[in-house]
Design a protein around this motif. Structure first.
Motif, PDB file in Angstrom:
ATOM      1  N   LEU A   1       0.824  -1.208   0.000  1.00  0.00           N
ATOM      2  CA  LEU A   1       0.000   0.000   0.000  1.00  0.00           C
ATOM      3  C   LEU A   1       0.858   1.258   0.000  1.00  0.00           C
ATOM      4  CD1 LEU A   1      -2.817  -0.978   2.530  1.00  0.00           C
ATOM      5  CD2 LEU A   1      -3.116  -0.482   0.095  1.00  0.00           C
ATOM      6  N   THR A   2       1.922   1.250   0.786  1.00  0.00           N
ATOM      7  CA  THR A   2       2.814   2.415   0.841  1.00  0.00           C
ATOM      8  C   THR A   2       3.404   2.702  -0.525  1.00  0.00           C
ATOM      9  OG1 THR A   2       3.383   1.999   3.158  1.00  0.00           O
ATOM     10  CG2 THR A   2       4.922   3.325   1.878  1.00  0.00           C
ATOM     11  N   GLN A   3       3.884   1.651  -1.204  1.00  0.00           N
ATOM     12  CA  GLN A   3       4.481   1.846  -2.530  1.00  0.00           C
ATOM     13  C   GLN A   3       3.421   2.274  -3.551  1.00  0.00           C
ATOM     14  OE1 GLN A   3       7.731   1.898  -2.994  1.00  0.00           O
ATOM     15  NE2 GLN A   3       7.934   1.419  -0.813  1.00  0.00           N
ATOM     16  N   ALA A   4       2.212   1.713  -3.446  1.00  0.00           N
ATOM     17  CA  ALA A   4       1.138   2.093  -4.372  1.00  0.00           C
ATOM     18  C   ALA A   4       0.774   3.559  -4.203  1.00  0.00           C
ATOM     19  CB  ALA A   4      -0.082   1.204  -4.154  1.00  0.00           C
ATOM     20  N   GLN A   5       0.724   4.034  -2.965  1.00  0.00           N
ATOM     21  CA  GLN A   5       0.389   5.441  -2.707  1.00  0.00           C
ATOM     22  C   GLN A   5       1.478   6.369  -3.236  1.00  0.00           C
ATOM     23  OE1 GLN A   5      -0.454   4.492   1.553  1.00  0.00           O
ATOM     24  NE2 GLN A   5      -2.216   5.839   1.294  1.00  0.00           N
ATOM     25  N   LYS A   6       2.737   5.982  -3.070  1.00  0.00           N
ATOM     26  CA  LYS A   6       3.836   6.795  -3.614  1.00  0.00           C
ATOM     27  C   LYS A   6       3.764   6.849  -5.142  1.00  0.00           C
ATOM     28  CE  LYS A   6       7.199   6.096   0.124  1.00  0.00           C
ATOM     29  NZ  LYS A   6       8.546   5.571   0.480  1.00  0.00           N
ATOM     30  N   LEU A   7       3.384   5.729  -5.739  1.00  0.00           N
ATOM     31  CA  LEU A   7       3.246   5.696  -7.198  1.00  0.00           C
ATOM     32  C   LEU A   7       2.116   6.614  -7.651  1.00  0.00           C
ATOM     33  CD1 LEU A   7       3.868   4.613  -9.996  1.00  0.00           C
ATOM     34  CD2 LEU A   7       2.536   2.558  -9.440  1.00  0.00           C
ATOM     35  N   VAL A   8       1.011   6.627  -6.924  1.00  0.00           N
ATOM     36  CA  VAL A   8      -0.097   7.521  -7.263  1.00  0.00           C
ATOM     37  C   VAL A   8       0.343   8.978  -7.222  1.00  0.00           C
ATOM     38  CG1 VAL A   8      -2.322   8.406  -6.455  1.00  0.00           C
ATOM     39  CG2 VAL A   8      -1.951   5.939  -6.614  1.00  0.00           C
ATOM     40  N   VAL A   9       1.147   9.348  -6.231  1.00  0.00           N
ATOM     41  CA  VAL A   9       1.667  10.718  -6.148  1.00  0.00           C
ATOM     42  C   VAL A   9       2.459  11.060  -7.410  1.00  0.00           C
ATOM     43  CG1 VAL A   9       3.270  12.241  -4.930  1.00  0.00           C
ATOM     44  CG2 VAL A   9       1.710  10.778  -3.632  1.00  0.00           C
ATOM     45  N   ALA A  10       3.322  10.140  -7.849  1.00  0.00           N
ATOM     46  CA  ALA A  10       4.123  10.373  -9.055  1.00  0.00           C
ATOM     47  C   ALA A  10       3.235  10.473 -10.288  1.00  0.00           C
ATOM     48  CB  ALA A  10       5.147   9.253  -9.228  1.00  0.00           C
ATOM     49  N   MET A  11       2.199   9.664 -10.347  1.00  0.00           N
ATOM     50  CA  MET A  11       1.280   9.710 -11.486  1.00  0.00           C
ATOM     51  C   MET A  11       0.501  11.015 -11.510  1.00  0.00           C
ATOM     52  SD  MET A  11      -0.170   5.804 -11.767  1.00  0.00           S
ATOM     53  CE  MET A  11       0.792   4.550 -12.646  1.00  0.00           C
ATOM     54  N   LYS A  12       0.092  11.499 -10.343  1.00  0.00           N
ATOM     55  CA  LYS A  12      -0.630  12.772 -10.290  1.00  0.00           C
ATOM     56  C   LYS A  12       0.261  13.929 -10.731  1.00  0.00           C
ATOM     57  CE  LYS A  12      -4.130  11.699  -6.785  1.00  0.00           C
ATOM     58  NZ  LYS A  12      -4.642  12.004  -5.421  1.00  0.00           N
TER      59      LYS A  12
END
Length: 489
Positions: free
Chosen positions: A140-151
């Motif tokens: 979950l932590t890595q997925a959330q960091k990825l979402v930040v980069a995608m945004k």
């Protein structure tokens, strides 16, 4: 004159016998000794296999160089084969051994080394949380960091961010080495570039594996250049150097009463087996890390990339999946307990695995003894190759196989159907993918988190090419291209 005629007849008979395919073997292309059958056309490997499938049926052979390859297009036949001990071995090819003799790690070796390393790796990955809730928070932590980069990239057409690579690497690397990399860490960019080099260079190694006698004919320098051995050695040595640094750090900080990860436990196993003949040593650990590193994240990165492309090309499917995620999760982060509540999301993931068929012709097995398959003789040393891309498009198992249809994975009550005949994304038998549980967990968490926050579409005036990269015929890799990310309201 009579003597010359007799000699010519004898020579002709001997030549005919030399060129004749032995009786009892599967039908197919036999060709010349040492060279095998070399097609004189511009068709790619997939087209040749389709032609032979139409001509010969579900099992046929193609002698390439001095190697007899038996291709299988039938799901049940390959399931039977890969569950037989006679087909358990890997061919001792350069591609699998990467110039290590004996072969090390878990992907290439046979016998006790393979058995020990696979059993050890499975136990360690499970202990570290593969397929269990204890690992979910890290994913979950890595997925959330990825979402930040995608945004941050949203609104501007561009290739998927390098953060996708970093996020998946961090999960497997946490399990094996207790390490995390920042999303902007230059080391990750370097490792990603090295892997790209390996993927581009490695297909030529197959030619050398088909014709190993070439090494005894051509100068070593020419062999290295012609078959990209120098490039592959460069990539391998860079990775091993990186792994050895981490292994040395673990040796210095090892707490024998509290092992942290796979590396610690391997080092402890080495100490316990120091006075025995067991094959535990640091080079083997480094190659094992190479196997887990490449297989443990590259397939997940490519599957996610294909999934984003498919969603960009199928906006109604994307919306339907997002509606389910919104309705069931209501903005909360997903857990493994949510999987039964998100059947359509699971269906999209499975359909992506089917459509992408990442390893188009599977990972080859070798016959360890003379045996039979499909009613034909299979001589010792023959290579068995499952044509997974064909099986995943077989109309005997899939209606409208060329269409992306997640609904095929749902039963009449809308529940996700986990098992289907004709589905082999993780292979089958004792050498199936040992990281399947980890991959499925990662895919579910990543997809559920990402599609809560963003959507994917084609850039204005363009279309997303969801076909595999034609430059890599053995492995289906997504084409690097611009995609438009939109932040959901």
């Amino acid at each position: 004159m009579l003597v010359e005629v007799v000699l010519l007849v004898v020579l002709f008979v001997l030549l005919k016998q030399l060129l004749k395919k032995p009786d009892g073997l599967p039908p197919g292309r036999w060709g010349l000794p040492l060279i095998g059958y070399v097609p004189l056309s511009n068709k790619n490997i997939k087209e040749h296999l389709e032609d032979m499938h139409k001509e010969h049926g579900d099992i046929y052979l193609w002698r390439k160089g001095s190697q007899v390859l038996v291709y299988v297009h039938d799901y049940r036949m390959i399931k039977e084969a890969f569950n037989k001990p006679e087909f358990l071995d890997r061919p001792q090819w350069y591609f699998f051994c990467i110039n290590e003799s004996p072969s090390l790690g878990v992907a290439g070796p046979n016998g006790p080394r393979w058995h020990n390393n696979r059993r050890f790796s499975l136990r360690q990955l499970r202990d570290q949380g593969m397929g269990k809730s204890k690992l979910v928070s890290a994913v979950l932590t890595q997925a959330q960091k990825l979402v930040v980069a995608m945004k941050e990239q949203a609104g501007t057409p561009a290739p998927l961010p390098i953060a996708l690579f970093n996020a998946v690497v961090n999960i497997i690397w946490q399990m094996v080495g207790s390490r995390q990399f920042e999303m902007t860490d230059p080391k990750m960019k370097q490792l990603n570039n090295l892997l790209d080099e390996f993927m581009i260079a490695s297909p030529r190694m197959y030619i050398l594996d088909y014709m190993p006698w070439v090494k005894n004919v051509l100068p070593e320098l020419m062999v290295n250049k012609l078959f990209n051995i120098d490039v592959v050695e460069h990539v391998k040595n860079k990775f091993i150097s990186f792994f050895m640094e981490v292994i040395d750090e673990h040796k210095e900080s090892l707490d024998r009463d509290n092992p942290r990860d796979l590396i610690d436990n391997y080092l402890l196993e080495m100490e316990e087996q120091a006075d025995t003949d067991a094959p535990w040593h640091e080079k083997d650990l480094a190659i094992l890390l190479w196997d887990l590193f490449t297989a443990g994240f590259l397939t997940t990165v490519h599957t996610l990339t294909f999934l984003f492309y498919y969603m960009a090309n199928n906006p109604r499917t994307q919306s339907k999946m997002q509606d389910e995620i919104d309705r069931e999760l209501k903005g909360a982060l997903p857990s493994l307990e949510d999987r039964p509540r998100l059947p359509y999301t699971e269906a999209v993931i499975n359909e992506t695995l089917r459509m992408s068929s990442l390893v188009a012709t599977g990972l080859e097995h070798s016959a360890s003894t003379d045996t039979q398959l499909g009613g034909y003789k299979i001589p010792k040393g023959s290579i068995i190759s499952p044509v997974i891309v064909s099986i995943h498009n077989d109309p005997r198992y899939w209606k409208d196989p060329q269409q992306f249809k997640p609904e095929r994975w749902l039963d009449e009550e809308g529940r996700f159907t986990t098992k289907k005949e004709g589905f082999l994304p993780f292979s089958v038998g004792k050498r199936n993918c040992l990281g399947e549980g980890l991959a499925r967990m990662e895919l579910f968490i990543f997809v559920s988190v990402i599609f809560q926050s963003v959507s994917f579409s084609s850039p204005p005036g363009k279309t997303i090419n969801s076909n595999p990269d034609p430059a890599l015929p053995v492995f289906h890799s997504p084409i690097t291209q611009d995609v438009l990310i939109t932040v959901r309201g």
